[in-house]
Design an enzyme around this catalytic site. Structure first.
Site, PDB file in Angstrom:
ATOM      1  N   TYR A 133      60.908  24.398  96.624  1.00 20.46           N
ATOM      2  CA  TYR A 133      61.748  23.807  95.578  1.00 20.46           C
ATOM      3  C   TYR A 133      60.870  23.484  94.372  1.00 20.46           C
ATOM      4  O   TYR A 133      59.889  22.733  94.496  1.00 20.46           O
ATOM      5  CB  TYR A 133      62.414  22.532  96.112  1.00 20.46           C
ATOM      6  CG  TYR A 133      63.211  21.802  95.058  1.00 20.46           C
ATOM      7  CD1 TYR A 133      64.310  22.403  94.463  1.00 20.46           C
ATOM      8  CD2 TYR A 133      62.864  20.525  94.654  1.00 20.46           C
ATOM      9  CE1 TYR A 133      65.047  21.752  93.476  1.00 20.46           C
ATOM     10  CE2 TYR A 133      63.600  19.849  93.681  1.00 20.46           C
ATOM     11  CZ  TYR A 133      64.681  20.477  93.098  1.00 20.46           C
ATOM     12  OH  TYR A 133      65.406  19.834  92.120  1.00 20.46           O
ATOM     13  N   ASN A 183      70.448  24.212  79.244  1.00 18.01           N
ATOM     14  CA  ASN A 183      69.034  24.575  79.011  1.00 18.01           C
ATOM     15  C   ASN A 183      68.880  26.096  78.914  1.00 18.01           C
ATOM     16  O   ASN A 183      68.431  26.780  79.838  1.00 18.01           O
ATOM     17  CB  ASN A 183      68.160  24.004  80.137  1.00 18.01           C
ATOM     18  CG  ASN A 183      66.684  24.058  79.803  1.00 18.01           C
ATOM     19  OD1 ASN A 183      66.268  24.837  78.940  1.00 18.01           O
ATOM     20  ND2 ASN A 183      65.883  23.261  80.497  1.00 18.01           N
ATOM     21  N   HIS A 228      66.823  23.218  90.191  1.00 15.22           N
ATOM     22  CA  HIS A 228      67.986  22.773  89.423  1.00 15.22           C
ATOM     23  C   HIS A 228      67.645  22.846  87.943  1.00 15.22           C
ATOM     24  O   HIS A 228      66.544  22.481  87.547  1.00 15.22           O
ATOM     25  CB  HIS A 228      68.330  21.313  89.755  1.00 15.22           C
ATOM     26  CG  HIS A 228      68.764  21.113  91.171  1.00 15.22           C
ATOM     27  ND1 HIS A 228      67.928  20.616  92.149  1.00 15.22           N
ATOM     28  CD2 HIS A 228      69.941  21.371  91.779  1.00 15.22           C
ATOM     29  CE1 HIS A 228      68.589  20.564  93.298  1.00 15.22           C
ATOM     30  NE2 HIS A 228      69.808  21.015  93.107  1.00 15.22           N
ATOM     31  N   PHE A 246      64.267  32.150  80.638  1.00 18.63           N
ATOM     32  CA  PHE A 246      62.962  32.251  81.288  1.00 18.63           C
ATOM     33  C   PHE A 246      63.118  32.712  82.745  1.00 18.63           C
ATOM     34  O   PHE A 246      62.489  33.676  83.178  1.00 18.63           O
ATOM     35  CB  PHE A 246      62.252  30.889  81.206  1.00 18.63           C
ATOM     36  CG  PHE A 246      60.969  30.812  81.962  1.00 18.63           C
ATOM     37  CD1 PHE A 246      59.793  31.290  81.404  1.00 18.63           C
ATOM     38  CD2 PHE A 246      60.938  30.271  83.240  1.00 18.63           C
ATOM     39  CE1 PHE A 246      58.598  31.236  82.118  1.00 18.63           C
ATOM     40  CE2 PHE A 246      59.758  30.212  83.960  1.00 18.63           C
ATOM     41  CZ  PHE A 246      58.577  30.692  83.399  1.00 18.63           C
ATOM     42  N   TYR A 247      63.980  32.021  83.500  1.00 19.67           N
ATOM     43  CA  TYR A 247      64.107  32.332  84.934  1.00 19.67           C
ATOM     44  C   TYR A 247      64.799  33.681  85.171  1.00 19.67           C
ATOM     45  O   TYR A 247      64.562  34.309  86.198  1.00 19.67           O
ATOM     46  CB  TYR A 247      64.856  31.206  85.657  1.00 19.67           C
ATOM     47  CG  TYR A 247      63.994  29.984  85.886  1.00 19.67           C
ATOM     48  CD1 TYR A 247      62.911  30.038  86.771  1.00 19.67           C
ATOM     49  CD2 TYR A 247      64.234  28.788  85.232  1.00 19.67           C
ATOM     50  CE1 TYR A 247      62.106  28.928  86.995  1.00 19.67           C
ATOM     51  CE2 TYR A 247      63.435  27.668  85.452  1.00 19.67           C
ATOM     52  CZ  TYR A 247      62.379  27.744  86.329  1.00 19.67           C
ATOM     53  OH  TYR A 247      61.582  26.651  86.548  1.00 19.67           O
ATOM     54  N   MET A 276      60.226  21.394  91.507  1.00 20.32           N
ATOM     55  CA  MET A 276      60.680  20.090  91.001  1.00 20.32           C
ATOM     56  C   MET A 276      60.579  20.065  89.479  1.00 20.32           C
ATOM     57  O   MET A 276      61.497  19.612  88.811  1.00 20.32           O
ATOM     58  CB  MET A 276      59.829  18.969  91.596  1.00 20.32           C
ATOM     59  CG  MET A 276      59.929  18.884  93.130  1.00 20.32           C
ATOM     60  SD  MET A 276      59.199  17.368  93.768  1.00 20.32           S
ATOM     61  CE  MET A 276      57.440  17.693  93.502  1.00 20.32           C
ATOM     62  N   TYR A 305      59.832  10.195  86.912  1.00 17.29           N
ATOM     63  CA  TYR A 305      59.680  10.643  88.295  1.00 17.29           C
ATOM     64  C   TYR A 305      59.142   9.540  89.191  1.00 17.29           C
ATOM     65  O   TYR A 305      58.283   8.771  88.792  1.00 17.29           O
ATOM     66  CB  TYR A 305      58.808  11.899  88.336  1.00 17.29           C
ATOM     67  CG  TYR A 305      59.554  13.065  87.738  1.00 17.29           C
ATOM     68  CD1 TYR A 305      60.494  13.753  88.498  1.00 17.29           C
ATOM     69  CD2 TYR A 305      59.392  13.416  86.408  1.00 17.29           C
ATOM     70  CE1 TYR A 305      61.244  14.779  87.944  1.00 17.29           C
ATOM     71  CE2 TYR A 305      60.132  14.449  85.842  1.00 17.29           C
ATOM     72  CZ  TYR A 305      61.047  15.124  86.617  1.00 17.29           C
ATOM     73  OH  TYR A 305      61.787  16.125  86.066  1.00 17.29           O
TER      74      TYR A 305
END
Ligand code: ACO
Length: 139
Positions: free
Chosen positions: A57, A101, A96, A107-108, A59, A15
């Protein structure tokens, strides 16, 4: 520094300074998770303001492997969703995720995130290079 160390363990991407600047600017929308004395997870957000609206967002959201499936990731996300609920300017939360994955997709899904887009060749150095855009509309 904790965030930097964790991300090096968790994500195949290095990052940049802008990530850390945005993460800090997001204030309490960026958090570390501790288990006993160990820093074991993080959620780092960027707040995108356009006119009167804010898009949040995500990250990064990650928990070290030995501490997964203990509810820590959910707690981190819940705390951010709680902040979003309290601020009427926040219209959605999005992120994103690499298309392979499955863990993150499961999870989401629990939090009702929807796939709103697929971006091919989003990642330069990952295989597959494609990602989904997941979004949770709040208002
Ligand atoms: N397989 C299937 N379902 C899963 C998995 C898995 N490996 N992990 C979580 N879930 C689902 C389950 O429904 C789980 O509930 P359950 O344990 O009662 O069955 C639920 O999500 C909640 O799990 P938590 O324990 O709260 O999540 P955890 O602390 O393990 O963190 C995370 C989940 C953050 C996705 C973790 O697996 C991780 O760090 N992965 C690597 C980094 C990553 O991929 N992050 C997301 C990328 S996208 C982004 O960063 C914006």
């Amino acid at each position: 520094q904790s965030l930097q160390r964790l991300n090096a363990c968790l994500f195949p991407v290095k990052y940049k300074d802008t990530y850390y600047r945005d993460a800090v600017l997001a204030g309490s929308y960026t958090k570390l998770a501790f288990y006993k004395d160990a820093c074991v997870g993080n959620i780092a957000c960027r707040l995108e303001e356009t006119g009167p609206y804010i898009r949040v967002y995500i990250m990064t959201l990650g928990v070290l492997p030995s501490y997964r499936r203990m509810g820590i990731g959910s707690k981190l996300l819940q705390s951010v969703l709680g902040l979003c609920q309290q601020d009427p300017r926040v219209v959605d939360v999005y992120l994103h995720v690499q298309t392979n994955n499955d863990e993150a997709m499961e999870f989401y899904k629990n939090f009702d995130f929807q796939i709103v887009d697929t971006i091919f060749n989003y990642y330069i150095r990952l295989d597959p290079p494609d990602c989904y855009v997941l979004s949770l509309r709040l208002r």
